[in-house]
Write an enzyme that holds these catalytic residues in place. Sequence first.
Site, short mmCIF file in Angstrom:
data_model
loop_
_atom_site.label_atom_id
_atom_site.label_comp_id
_atom_site.label_asym_id
_atom_site.label_seq_id
_atom_site.Cartn_x
_atom_site.Cartn_y
_atom_site.Cartn_z
N ASN A 1 18.04 -20.54 18.69
CA ASN A 1 17.35 -21.79 18.94
C ASN A 1 18.21 -22.92 18.45
O ASN A 1 18.44 -23.05 17.25
CB ASN A 1 16.02 -21.82 18.20
CG ASN A 1 15.06 -20.85 18.82
OD1 ASN A 1 14.37 -21.17 19.77
ND2 ASN A 1 15.04 -19.63 18.30
N GLY A 2 18.69 -23.68 19.37
CA GLY A 2 19.48 -24.83 18.96
C GLY A 2 18.55 -26.01 18.80
O GLY A 2 17.34 -25.90 18.98
N GLN A 3 19.17 -27.12 18.47
CA GLN A 3 18.39 -28.34 18.31
C GLN A 3 17.79 -28.76 19.64
O GLN A 3 16.80 -29.44 19.70
CB GLN A 3 19.33 -29.43 17.83
CG GLN A 3 18.80 -30.20 16.67
CD GLN A 3 19.90 -31.09 16.14
OE1 GLN A 3 21.05 -30.68 15.99
NE2 GLN A 3 19.56 -32.32 15.86
N TYR A 4 18.45 -28.36 20.73
CA TYR A 4 18.05 -28.91 22.03
C TYR A 4 17.43 -27.90 22.97
O TYR A 4 17.07 -28.23 24.06
CB TYR A 4 19.26 -29.58 22.69
CG TYR A 4 19.71 -30.76 21.89
CD1 TYR A 4 19.09 -31.99 22.04
CD2 TYR A 4 20.70 -30.62 20.93
CE1 TYR A 4 19.47 -33.06 21.27
CE2 TYR A 4 21.09 -31.69 20.16
CZ TYR A 4 20.47 -32.91 20.33
OH TYR A 4 20.83 -33.97 19.55
N GLY A 5 17.32 -26.68 22.55
CA GLY A 5 16.69 -25.72 23.45
C GLY A 5 16.84 -24.30 22.95
O GLY A 5 17.55 -24.04 21.99
N LYS A 6 16.13 -23.44 23.65
CA LYS A 6 16.18 -22.03 23.27
C LYS A 6 17.27 -21.33 24.06
O LYS A 6 17.60 -21.75 25.16
CB LYS A 6 14.87 -21.36 23.65
CG LYS A 6 13.72 -21.70 22.78
CD LYS A 6 12.51 -20.94 23.28
CE LYS A 6 11.27 -21.66 22.85
NZ LYS A 6 10.07 -21.20 23.49
N VAL A 7 17.76 -20.25 23.51
CA VAL A 7 18.67 -19.41 24.27
C VAL A 7 18.08 -18.00 24.30
O VAL A 7 17.76 -17.43 23.26
CB VAL A 7 20.08 -19.40 23.65
CG1 VAL A 7 21.02 -18.55 24.48
CG2 VAL A 7 20.63 -20.83 23.53
N LYS B 1 20.34 -20.39 28.56
CA LYS B 1 20.04 -21.56 27.72
C LYS B 1 19.01 -22.41 28.44
O LYS B 1 19.20 -22.80 29.59
CB LYS B 1 21.34 -22.34 27.48
CG LYS B 1 21.17 -23.49 26.52
CD LYS B 1 22.51 -23.93 25.98
CE LYS B 1 22.36 -25.10 25.03
NZ LYS B 1 23.59 -25.45 24.36
N ASP C 1 32.08 -30.92 18.91
CA ASP C 1 31.20 -30.24 17.94
C ASP C 1 31.77 -28.86 17.58
O ASP C 1 31.06 -27.86 17.55
CB ASP C 1 29.78 -30.11 18.52
CG ASP C 1 28.74 -29.89 17.42
OD1 ASP C 1 29.08 -30.06 16.23
OD2 ASP C 1 27.59 -29.55 17.76
N1 LIG Z 1 26.31 -17.26 25.27
C1 LIG Z 1 25.64 -16.87 24.18
N2 LIG Z 1 25.65 -15.60 23.76
C2 LIG Z 1 24.97 -15.22 22.64
N3 LIG Z 1 24.25 -16.07 21.89
C3 LIG Z 1 24.20 -17.36 22.25
C4 LIG Z 1 24.88 -17.83 23.42
N4 LIG Z 1 24.69 -19.16 23.53
C5 LIG Z 1 23.92 -19.51 22.49
N5 LIG Z 1 23.62 -18.44 21.71
C6 LIG Z 1 22.80 -18.44 20.49
O1 LIG Z 1 21.88 -19.52 20.55
C7 LIG Z 1 22.13 -20.45 19.49
C8 LIG Z 1 21.90 -21.88 19.97
O2 LIG Z 1 22.73 -22.16 21.09
P1 LIG Z 1 23.45 -23.55 21.32
O3 LIG Z 1 24.32 -23.82 20.12
O4 LIG Z 1 24.14 -23.53 22.62
O5 LIG Z 1 22.21 -24.53 21.37
P2 LIG Z 1 22.14 -26.07 20.96
O6 LIG Z 1 20.73 -26.53 21.13
O7 LIG Z 1 23.14 -26.83 21.73
O8 LIG Z 1 22.55 -25.92 19.45
P3 LIG Z 1 22.88 -26.98 18.32
O9 LIG Z 1 21.67 -26.97 17.42
O10 LIG Z 1 24.10 -26.38 17.63
O11 LIG Z 1 23.14 -28.29 18.97
C9 LIG Z 1 23.57 -20.18 19.07
O12 LIG Z 1 23.79 -20.51 17.72
C10 LIG Z 1 23.69 -18.68 19.30
O13 LIG Z 1 23.17 -17.98 18.20
#
Ligand SMILES: Nc1ncnc2c1ncn2[C@@H]1O[C@H](COP(=O)(O)OP(=O)(O)OP(=O)(O)O)[C@@H](O)[C@H]1O
Length: 563
Positions: free
Chosen positions: A58-64, A79, A189
């Site tokens: 779970n990033g700040q901007y969405g789930k993965v 994502k 980043d």
């Molecule tokens: N391609 C992938 N394969 C495996 N795990 C992934 C993948 N992409 C993302 N993740 C998991 O999901 C998490 C969040 O993804 P991501 O960093 O892209 O989201 P975000 O919302 O942009 O994050 P941030 O909070 O860093 O801005 C990652 O830290 C990772 O653990």
Amino acid sequence: MVLLKEPVPLLPQSSLLYNNASNVSSRIKETKKVKLSYNPLTKRQILNNFEILGTLGNGQYGKVKLGRDLDTGRLVAIKILNRFEKRSGYSLQVKMENPRIDQEVEVMKRCHHENVVELYEILNDPESAKVYLVLEYCSRGPVKWCPENQLEIKAVGPPILSFQQARNIVSDVVSGLEYLHSQGIIHRDIKPSNLLISSNGTVKISDFGVSILTAAESTNIQSSHEPILKSKTFGTPAFFAPELCSTETYCCRSSAIDIWSLGVTLYCLLFGTLPFNANSGLELFDNIINKPLDFPSYEEILKHDSSNVTIEEYRDAKDLLYKLLEKNPSRRISLAETKTHPFMCRYDNNAAPVVTPLLADPETFRELKISPPSSCKKVELLNLPVNSSFASLDSLYMEDFDHNNFRTAADRNLRHSPSANNVNILSPPAYHNIESRESSYSSFSSYTSSTAFTSQISIHDASLVGDQHYSADENGNSSRVNSRGLSQCKILSTFEEHSFESTQVDLSPALSPVSNPPPQMKTRLVEGTSSGKDELNMDTDASLVLKASDTQRTRRRMSLYKL
Ligand SMILES: Nc1ncnc2c1ncn2[C@@H]1O[C@H](COP(=O)(O)OP(=O)(O)OP(=O)(O)O)[C@@H](O)[C@H]1O
């Protein structure tokens, strides 16, 4: 396995292979229709052609999410981005198109390199509030550089990686960055949590949510001429280059900011601590701009690195770090020079690869969404110690938990009043994932401020009435509904807050944990009754919702219920 790789030849600027629209379209599938369905047998959701196996992060901007392509069997990371974001000013709340989506998509479309996470497909249905990016799955997750139970911003070493492992990681990142810069992309980043490890150990740069294309390459996305400090917040402060920490300089176009972040990353990997840290943002920026770099002594390194780093290697590491963390961007080392620096090429002693467990065995990786098994009688409570990381929790309990059923204080304003007609009672939009909430408290790392939680208990009693079937909404929530489409629910307890302790009752040593919790976790199992304020009379076939809210920001207590 992370191996030293042959340097990837730089693509000349003119050979922007993936700028070419036809090339992009043949490589990346764009789907304009999104359909979500639910398989009641596997209890898994199906998004178009992808079976959803669980949550990766779970990033700040969405789930993965982890998904499986039903045609090919290939595992993918999906994502999920919100199409709109709410911006508020005074009393006005405006729904705006989320600019990160265009940015991320536009940049990722141009990327095709071994050390960059690949975009396979975009699911972009104008009628859906979500945009889904189907990505290459990196099964070993993000690069870890401090122990699981330590907050990255508080890590003080010792390092958990050897010098050679750090070198292998950085070597891959340099190749990936060289490629990105050759394509006119500044990542903005770079940090360990945005470096993902594939099943064969290759390190890949991910998360292009704040990346930009330099002016020559940019089309409809944010122009890099725009001063970064004036633009939307981006990046992670501890990894900011000095030129970004001052309002006077506008050097944001320069890819040198990625080289600085690479330096911070290398420092973290080698020494297990951040090179610049502080208690406040201003102090941090001041340190980044003015504080000279210092290092743990050679003797300290010898205490911890079992691979016997020589004094020469230690000196070379310091020399490279001085050059990467050069405060003046115009004097900072280039990527080409980094590759040929003695630290990078003189000491290939074939150390063990970075060993991180696979994130999940897809076969056992399943989320419990709603409707627990009919044998639902026990409740499991886990108390996490201060500073524990949800990562360990994820890997252990992903199989059985849906974090989205937990609610944080940040959501208090969105208090949800369940009603019999609300089919999303377990995961309405008001319930957010705790990790993502926490990461929004501070942008230093994914797992940040510790939080203490009190809890609220409510019981969602789904009695069997009429024909049952499942419905799924596009937020990924599923619900059991009867033939009239109404969820069968009866709220047995109120949603008022009360102290968590009131529910810790009837510890039963006879019950054993469902999994093997790491030693730092205390596991308690309780029967489904409570002497507390709430009556936990759990009928069979009842679901339990634990809602957590923070009362103090000094301890983290997370309680999980296994049904
Ligand atoms: N391609 C992938 N394969 C495996 N795990 C992934 C993948 N992409 C993302 N993740 C998991 O999901 C998490 C969040 O993804 P991501 O960093 O892209 O989201 P975000 O919302 O942009 O994050 P941030 O909070 O860093 O801005 C990652 O830290 C990772 O653990």
